[in-house]
Design an enzyme around this catalytic site. Sequence first.
Site, short mmCIF file in Angstrom:
data_model
loop_
_atom_site.label_atom_id
_atom_site.label_comp_id
_atom_site.label_asym_id
_atom_site.label_seq_id
_atom_site.Cartn_x
_atom_site.Cartn_y
_atom_site.Cartn_z
N ARG A 187 28.28 -10.59 38.68
CA ARG A 187 28.52 -11.25 39.13
C ARG A 187 29.99 -11.73 39.67
O ARG A 187 30.62 -11.79 40.17
CB ARG A 187 30.20 -9.90 38.59
CG ARG A 187 30.10 -9.34 36.54
CD ARG A 187 30.44 -10.68 36.49
NE ARG A 187 30.75 -9.55 34.54
CZ ARG A 187 31.57 -8.98 34.20
NH1 ARG A 187 32.95 -9.06 34.91
NH2 ARG A 187 30.96 -9.26 32.99
N ASP B 66 26.80 -13.76 29.04
CA ASP B 66 27.50 -12.52 28.80
C ASP B 66 26.88 -12.60 27.83
O ASP B 66 26.05 -13.04 27.52
CB ASP B 66 28.59 -13.02 28.52
CG ASP B 66 29.21 -11.35 28.53
OD1 ASP B 66 30.08 -11.50 29.32
OD2 ASP B 66 29.85 -11.28 27.45
N TYR C 124 29.34 -2.64 22.15
CA TYR C 124 30.48 -3.74 21.64
C TYR C 124 30.99 -4.02 20.50
O TYR C 124 31.81 -4.15 19.67
CB TYR C 124 30.37 -4.69 22.24
CG TYR C 124 30.65 -4.66 24.40
CD1 TYR C 124 31.95 -4.24 24.42
CD2 TYR C 124 29.76 -3.99 24.95
CE1 TYR C 124 32.41 -4.24 25.82
CE2 TYR C 124 29.26 -3.77 26.63
CZ TYR C 124 30.94 -3.71 26.33
OH TYR C 124 31.40 -3.60 28.26
N ARG D 192 36.02 -13.73 38.89
CA ARG D 192 36.63 -14.76 39.31
C ARG D 192 37.56 -14.24 40.53
O ARG D 192 38.91 -14.82 40.76
CB ARG D 192 37.65 -13.61 38.52
CG ARG D 192 37.99 -14.93 36.81
CD ARG D 192 38.65 -13.09 35.88
NE ARG D 192 38.12 -11.96 36.21
CZ ARG D 192 38.23 -11.10 34.67
NH1 ARG D 192 39.40 -11.17 33.95
NH2 ARG D 192 37.45 -9.57 34.83
N ARG E 51 37.24 -22.16 35.17
CA ARG E 51 37.52 -22.02 34.30
C ARG E 51 39.07 -22.00 33.40
O ARG E 51 39.39 -21.85 32.42
CB ARG E 51 38.02 -20.17 34.69
CG ARG E 51 38.51 -19.12 33.80
CD ARG E 51 37.54 -18.55 32.26
NE ARG E 51 37.75 -17.11 31.57
CZ ARG E 51 38.02 -17.77 30.54
NH1 ARG E 51 38.85 -19.06 30.22
NH2 ARG E 51 38.56 -16.78 29.82
O1 CP3 Z 1 27.80 -13.72 38.06
C1 CP3 Z 1 26.93 -13.53 36.93
O2 CP3 Z 1 26.98 -12.37 36.29
C2 CP3 Z 1 28.16 -14.01 35.78
C3 CP3 Z 1 27.37 -13.65 34.27
C4 CP3 Z 1 27.99 -12.30 33.74
C5 CP3 Z 1 29.00 -12.46 33.22
N1 CP3 Z 1 29.48 -10.96 32.60
C6 CP3 Z 1 29.87 -13.58 33.20
C7 CP3 Z 1 31.73 -13.38 32.75
C8 CP3 Z 1 27.43 -11.46 33.41
C9 CP3 Z 1 25.44 -11.50 34.24
C10 CP3 Z 1 27.84 -10.61 32.34
C11 CP3 Z 1 27.50 -9.27 32.18
C12 CP3 Z 1 27.96 -9.37 30.89
N2 CP3 Z 1 28.78 -9.17 30.30
C13 CP3 Z 1 27.84 -6.86 31.07
C14 CP3 Z 1 26.58 -6.37 31.90
C15 CP3 Z 1 26.73 -6.41 33.15
C16 CP3 Z 1 28.28 -5.33 33.45
O3 CP3 Z 1 29.41 -5.75 34.71
O4 CP3 Z 1 28.34 -4.57 32.87
C17 CP3 Z 1 28.74 -6.54 30.80
C18 CP3 Z 1 29.22 -5.45 29.91
C19 CP3 Z 1 29.63 -7.62 29.47
C20 CP3 Z 1 30.61 -7.65 28.45
C21 CP3 Z 1 32.13 -8.19 29.42
N3 CP3 Z 1 31.80 -9.44 29.40
C22 CP3 Z 1 33.39 -7.79 29.17
C23 CP3 Z 1 33.22 -6.18 29.43
C24 CP3 Z 1 33.89 -8.28 30.02
C25 CP3 Z 1 35.69 -8.16 30.18
C26 CP3 Z 1 35.90 -7.78 31.59
C27 CP3 Z 1 36.06 -8.59 32.68
O5 CP3 Z 1 35.63 -8.63 34.00
O6 CP3 Z 1 36.89 -9.58 32.58
C28 CP3 Z 1 33.15 -10.49 30.15
C29 CP3 Z 1 34.29 -11.54 30.59
C30 CP3 Z 1 33.64 -12.06 31.68
N4 CP3 Z 1 31.69 -11.75 31.70
C31 CP3 Z 1 33.85 -12.41 32.90
C32 CP3 Z 1 32.92 -12.91 33.41
C33 CP3 Z 1 32.91 -13.84 34.46
C34 CP3 Z 1 35.00 -12.59 32.62
C35 CP3 Z 1 36.31 -13.05 32.00
C36 CP3 Z 1 36.61 -14.48 32.57
O7 CP3 Z 1 36.22 -15.02 33.53
O8 CP3 Z 1 37.30 -15.49 31.43
#
Ligand code: CP3
Length: 343
Positions: A20, A70, A146, A24, A33
Amino acid sequence: MRILKTIHGDTSEMPIWFMRQAGRYLPEYRALRETTTDFISYCLDSDKASEATLQPITRYGFDAAIIFSDILMIPWAMDRNVRFQTGVGPLLDPLPSPDALTSLDRQLIISRLTPVADAVRKTRADLDRDKALIGFCGAPWTVSTYMMEGGSSRDFSLARKWLWQDPAAYDVLITTLVDHSIDLLVMKAEAGADILMIFDSWAGVVPSYLRKRFIIEPVARIIAGVRANGIDHPIIAFPKGLSDGFDDYVHVTGCNVLAVDHTVSAEWLDAHLPRDVVVQGNLDPLAVETGGDAMLASADAICAAFAKRPHIFNLGHGIGQFTPLDHVDQLMRHLRQKRKNSA
Ligand code: CP3
């Protein structure tokens, strides 16, 4: 590329990147964003996705970039009405049963994800040659939770109950996700990703009795499927929360790097894994959010435990959105100095 040398067995380099890392906690990420209305269109805008991918490289010089996307892009392409709600997280239309999906055309699903390949291509062209680009997908079990629960879950009881109640029906959903995951990873590799990664964030909630069927074998099938397409890129697998059986996991899945979370001790892992297994991890992201001496001491302990094997420094899970930048600065300076001293 430092990280590829490590994956091929070199123990003198310690590449660094953070799960990640494009997220943010970065002010430049939050600014970008704000220029998009919803998260899915952000991921599908290849210019913006590429820019977000490169932001943490520009700021911190990590050794690998991970393409901004994602794991829920596959369910999105499968018409599961995926949307992200601020303060709530992802929301999907829950499946009434794991075998409820009507047959989906693989070609159609992958064609909906071509903007992701465009983002990979653009990013690879702009990224320094000594930095690796990582393409990823979610593991079938994690993505399926999910789809079954309709979003994030506290205990995954709905999805887990199905595993006991009707495992054959659950196999149907897993098999569909294996197929789309192969297609996505192949597409990302062909577009220019150097390394592939499979995130199984909720591997740890599957009962050990069912682990082989729902965790290990689906990932093994994805890796075999990617290889059958002529892709020999290194593959990192992250079975988060797997409390034991790491050796078996690496052996059966055929992954090239084992990524581990912060609940397993680096010393224990080092003592129990064959010497040639490459590990990635495992600093608690909350240690970085908190910062200070405990963060540095924990990082030192990880580096010491893995000193004799190929090790990619990373966190045990994604970096938190409230992590102060100066903590990341301090950690990076510390790790770079260590790397220099041991060279
Ligand atoms: O640098 C990176 O890793 C960017 C790419 C990336 C994201 N999600 C961007 C993201 C990667 C590799 C993921 C993987 C991901 N997404 C996983 C597996 C890794 C982990 O963290 O367990 C999972 C379970 C998800 C599902 C997911 N996506 C959730 C549960 C959420 C909401 C929770 C939160 O942190 O808000 C997301 C949203 C998300 N994916 C964000 C980012 C940067 C934040 C949302 C935003 O910017 O509005």
